[in-house]
Design a protein around this motif. Structure first.
Motif, PDB file in Angstrom:
ATOM      1  N   ARG A 360       1.161  -1.288   0.172  1.00  0.00           N
ATOM      2  CA  ARG A 360       0.281   0.148  -0.096  1.00  0.00           C
ATOM      3  C   ARG A 360       0.753   0.879  -0.173  1.00  0.00           C
ATOM      4  O   ARG A 360       0.189   1.952  -0.692  1.00  0.00           O
ATOM      5  CB  ARG A 360      -1.251  -0.032   0.632  1.00  0.00           C
ATOM      6  CG  ARG A 360      -1.693  -1.511   1.543  1.00  0.00           C
ATOM      7  CD  ARG A 360      -2.379  -1.392   2.912  1.00  0.00           C
ATOM      8  NE  ARG A 360      -2.782  -2.958   2.971  1.00  0.00           N
ATOM      9  CZ  ARG A 360      -3.136  -2.891   4.552  1.00  0.00           C
ATOM     10  NH1 ARG A 360      -3.395  -1.920   5.256  1.00  0.00           N
ATOM     11  NH2 ARG A 360      -3.822  -3.947   5.015  1.00  0.00           N
ATOM     12  N   ILE A 362       3.296   4.789   1.724  1.00  0.00           N
ATOM     13  CA  ILE A 362       3.016   4.921   3.220  1.00  0.00           C
ATOM     14  C   ILE A 362       2.742   6.420   2.601  1.00  0.00           C
ATOM     15  O   ILE A 362       3.818   7.083   1.643  1.00  0.00           O
ATOM     16  CB  ILE A 362       4.290   5.222   4.465  1.00  0.00           C
ATOM     17  CG1 ILE A 362       4.787   3.472   4.083  1.00  0.00           C
ATOM     18  CG2 ILE A 362       3.979   5.986   5.669  1.00  0.00           C
ATOM     19  CD1 ILE A 362       5.944   3.562   5.190  1.00  0.00           C
ATOM     20  N   ALA A 363       2.114   7.540   3.160  1.00  0.00           N
ATOM     21  CA  ALA A 363       1.918   8.569   2.052  1.00  0.00           C
ATOM     22  C   ALA A 363       3.039   9.299   3.315  1.00  0.00           C
ATOM     23  O   ALA A 363       3.981   9.470   4.051  1.00  0.00           O
ATOM     24  CB  ALA A 363       0.731   9.554   2.950  1.00  0.00           C
ATOM     25  N   GLY A 378      -0.595   3.684   8.025  1.00  0.00           N
ATOM     26  CA  GLY A 378      -1.705   2.933   6.919  1.00  0.00           C
ATOM     27  C   GLY A 378      -2.030   2.122   7.669  1.00  0.00           C
ATOM     28  O   GLY A 378      -2.235   1.043   6.311  1.00  0.00           O
ATOM     29  N   SER A 409       9.386   5.594   0.100  1.00  0.00           N
ATOM     30  CA  SER A 409       7.837   5.026  -0.139  1.00  0.00           C
ATOM     31  C   SER A 409       7.025   5.798  -1.201  1.00  0.00           C
ATOM     32  O   SER A 409       6.782   7.013  -0.516  1.00  0.00           O
ATOM     33  CB  SER A 409       7.353   4.745   1.216  1.00  0.00           C
ATOM     34  OG  SER A 409       5.348   3.927   0.374  1.00  0.00           O
ATOM     35  N   ARG A 410       5.732   5.551  -2.410  1.00  0.00           N
ATOM     36  CA  ARG A 410       4.507   6.082  -2.681  1.00  0.00           C
ATOM     37  C   ARG A 410       3.522   5.086  -2.313  1.00  0.00           C
ATOM     38  O   ARG A 410       3.220   4.228  -2.604  1.00  0.00           O
ATOM     39  CB  ARG A 410       5.046   6.069  -3.892  1.00  0.00           C
ATOM     40  CG  ARG A 410       6.353   6.740  -4.095  1.00  0.00           C
ATOM     41  CD  ARG A 410       6.898   7.188  -5.567  1.00  0.00           C
ATOM     42  NE  ARG A 410       5.627   7.802  -6.392  1.00  0.00           N
ATOM     43  CZ  ARG A 410       5.482   8.623  -7.281  1.00  0.00           C
ATOM     44  NH1 ARG A 410       6.650   8.113  -8.464  1.00  0.00           N
ATOM     45  NH2 ARG A 410       4.652   9.054  -7.909  1.00  0.00           N
ATOM     46  N   GLN A 411       2.799   5.939  -2.308  1.00  0.00           N
ATOM     47  CA  GLN A 411       1.334   6.004  -2.070  1.00  0.00           C
ATOM     48  C   GLN A 411       0.893   4.362  -2.751  1.00  0.00           C
ATOM     49  O   GLN A 411       0.850   4.970  -4.036  1.00  0.00           O
ATOM     50  CB  GLN A 411       0.041   6.465  -1.317  1.00  0.00           C
ATOM     51  CG  GLN A 411       0.330   6.949   0.317  1.00  0.00           C
ATOM     52  CD  GLN A 411      -0.638   7.621   1.025  1.00  0.00           C
ATOM     53  OE1 GLN A 411      -1.416   8.233   0.046  1.00  0.00           O
ATOM     54  NE2 GLN A 411      -1.692   7.116   1.225  1.00  0.00           N
ATOM     55  N   SER A 415       7.095   0.117  -0.699  1.00  0.00           N
ATOM     56  CA  SER A 415       7.905   1.002   0.545  1.00  0.00           C
ATOM     57  C   SER A 415       9.344   0.246   0.149  1.00  0.00           C
ATOM     58  O   SER A 415       9.687  -1.091   0.083  1.00  0.00           O
ATOM     59  CB  SER A 415       7.299   0.778   1.896  1.00  0.00           C
ATOM     60  OG  SER A 415       5.832   1.476   1.832  1.00  0.00           O
TER      61      SER A 415
END
Length: 661
Positions: A360, A362-363, A378, A409-411, A415
């Motif tokens: 998923r 991480i913001a 998350g 990381s990128r949503q 990650s």
């Protein structure tokens, strides 16, 4: 035009005054240098400072008044630098109180005389002092107090002397500030040590209270699962109890471990490690987690990755489990990868570990806090499990091992966590070979009837250990505290004692010391059981006379291994597989190579690629295809794969391609 002095006597007096000024100036500079070098505690610094001023001025008494009005409204001042008897005399004097009221807030150096018609003059007259010199102490514009020089004579009040003493007062202000700072730091240190001690006591108590019942839950569920009469449903229920207990233990360990880190009770324990074997074991352990979610696990390592290194195995393993566990938890499809790269640095090596997932993500705004304690980034409410301490502990462990950890990381895309560790290569013979033995069934025949004393204040834990030991053939007695253990020892004469270290009446430390001091106790082996959170307790336990240390909740394998090692026991083990004819390993390899040669080339290529990538799902899929062609071969290859002997499987495949047998 030259001027002629018509008063030679005046010239002589003036010359004497100038010489005195020079002498005072030289002495004053020496004292200033000495004062600037003072770094002792406040009482010592004040005493040294007042002694030097008294020597310079020829005074009868010098003391320092520290103003406390701004610090504590209940106190107005504190007198420093005088003998306690004189301090009491001054403090009890009504004249002194009036004197303090008069000098408080003095802005500049002031000479006070006994013949003055004011409170200071009357106070000096009452004390029978001719004069006093008041030197203010300042911190910026704030009045900190003053130095009072009592009993000076008129001829000492020379301008140069006063200027030097004003300089001394300025230096004294700095010295006083330094002394107060040191005093504050010492007080802060005492407070921190008290807080540290309180936290250590709390951790010890909480660890004992939490681990003790968990020891019974996990131990009895394991003991009941061994019962041949248990139905499949009962065994399934016991497995659920065991898994839930293990999960609770992990949560407790996380909280206690973070508290130990904050209390400074975590240390590095480097030792030789078979890195390749550890990575294989790790992959084997997480295999079921990956398969349960339908993911792929990729293990990639540099060809030149050293096999034997020196580091802290337990902490490295925990870091990798935390990172990979998180990656699997927050990845719903795709893969999780562990990559290890290596490179030289100085006399050692740098290992770079990377854990990447396709989950998923991480913001961006959460990346700054992801390593903070109790942060669960998350997670939805439904998946919010754990303490939120895993990544905090991971970062602290990595830093303790001399590295640091980063995350990108990128949503929606996944990650990447990476950290570097500096290690040293180790020799193969430094690494202890791994031995995995089946469950102990009973003591081997032709051995003495071993007597074991179990000392524990918790009746449930005593019962658990008693049942476990009696089941395999030990004779067991119990004791509920250290005093009872001492009495039972003298009556029972055991070969071995399991000693809980925290017990009422008499703790395990004292009981062990007394037992080992007895003539019969020298030959008796004592091993400690402890629910302490602190691994450094081991040293204290060994110093008391214990031969080894096992933490609660214990595993039955730990109990039997310690007793075997310390008593030289022999066990009969549970047979885990059907007896099969012994076949020479070389012959098995030859047969496997011949059978592999008969497999389709495409299947062998797929299997080889899966082994090179370390992709468990692809390896298992290839083995299923092999079983369709040759079941016996698939079973043999499966044994190699289960032990993560991938390099040997790749060699077998390459031998078939080269035509060697």
């Amino acid at each position: 035009m030259l001027k002629t002095n018509l008063n030679p006597q005046a010239d002589k007096v003036g010359e004497n005054h100038r010489r005195e000024e020079v002498a005072f100036a030289v002495m004053g500079l020496d004292i200033v240098q000495e004062l600037l070098q003072l770094t002792q505690d406040l009482p010592t610094m004040v005493r040294e400072m007042t002694v030097r001023i008294r020597v310079l001025s020829g005074a009868k008494a010098v003391f320092l008044i520290r103003d406390l009005t701004a610090i504590d409204p209940r106190q107005h001042h504190r007198v420093l630098g005088v003998h306690p008897e004189r301090r009491r005399m001054l403090a009890d004097s009504e004249a002194f109180s009036r004197f303090l009221d008069s000098v408080r807030g003095t802005e500049s150096c002031r000479v006070c005389r006994a013949n003055e018609d004011n409170m200071i003059g009357r106070a000096l007259t009452q004390w029978r002092y001719e004069a006093a010199l008041v030197l203010p102490l300042r911190k910026g514009l704030a009045w900190m107090g003053c130095i009072v020089v009592l009993g000076v004579t008129e001829d000492v009040h020379l301008p140069a002397t006063i200027r030097i003493q004003e300089t001394l007062a300025g230096i004294a202000s700095v010295v006083l500030q330094n002394a107060l700072l040191i005093e504050d730091l010492q007080q802060a240190k005492k407070s921190a040590e008290a807080a540290y001690q309180a936290k250590s006591v709390f951790l010890a108590n909480m660890s004992h209270e939490l681990r003790t019942p968990l020891n019974a839950i996990l131990g009895f569920s394991e003991l009941m699962a061994r019962n041949p009469a248990a139905t499949p449903t009962q065994k399934e229920n016991l497995a659920i109890i065991g898994h839930s207990g293990e999960h609770l233990l992990r949560l407790i360990n996380d909280v206690l471990e973070m508290s130990k880190i904050e209390a400074g009770r975590v240390w590095l324990a480097p030792e030789p490690l078979d890195l390749h074997r550890s990575l294989r074991e790790l992959a084997e352990m997480i295999g079921p987690w990956v398969e349960a979610k339908g993911l792929r696990f990729l293990l990639e390592q540099d060809p030149g990755l050293p096999r034997f290194v020196r580091t802290d195995p337990a902490k490295l393993r925990q870091v990798l489990i935390n990172l990979i566990g998180n990656a699997i938890k927050f990845t719903d499809e795709g893969s999780v990868s562990l990559r290890i790269h290596t490179g030289p640095v100085g006399d050692g090596l740098i290992l770079r570990f990377e854990v990447e997932d396709s989950g998923r993500g991480i913001a961006a705004e959460a990346l700054d806090t992801i390593f903070d304690p109790f942060v669960q980034v998350g997670r939805s409410y439904a998946s919010s499990e754990g303490t939120g301490l895993g990544l905090s502990i991971t970062r602290e462990y990595v830093r303790l091992m001399g590295g640091d950890i980063t995350v990108t990381s990128r949503q929606g895309e996944g990650s990447l966590f990476a950290f570097d560790l500096r290690v040293e290569e180790a020799a193969k013979d430094e690494v202890t070979p791994l031995q995995r033995l089946p469950r102990v069934v009973r003591l081997a025949p032709d051995q003495p009837r071993y007597r074991v004393l179990v000392a524990d204040d918790n009746g449930t834990n005593r019962l658990l250990l008693k049942k476990l030991l009696e089941e395999v053939g030990f004779e067991v007695r119990e004791a509920a505290d250290g005093a009872e253990a001492l009495a039972r020892f003298q009556a029972f004469d055991p070969h071995f004692i399991w000693m809980d270290m925290q017990m009422p009446v008499m703790d395990g430390y004292e009981a062990t010391r007394r037992i080992k001091a007895l003539p019969a106790g020298a030959q008796t082996v004592v091993a400690a059981l402890s629910a302490s959170a602190f691994t450094d307790e081991r040293g204290r336990v060994l110093a008391a006379g214990c031969a080894d240390f096992v933490r609660k909740p214990f595993r039955e394998a730990e109990i039997f291994e310690v007793m075997q090692r310390l008593l030289g026991l022999e066990y009969v083990y549970e047979s885990t597989e059907v007896e099969r004819p012994q076949v020479d390993e070389t012959e098995r390899v030859r047969l496997a190579t011949a059978s592999l040669a008969q497999l389709p080339g495409g299947l062998k290529a797929r299997m080889r690629q899966a082994l090179i990538e370390g992709e468990l799902g692809m390896v298992n899929a290839a083995l299923k295809e092999v079983a369709g062609h040759n079941a016996a071969l698939a079973e043999l290859l499966g044994e190699y794969a289960a032990a993560f002997r991938y390099e040997e499987l790749i060699e077998l495949l390459e031998m078939t391609e080269s035509g060697k047998t």
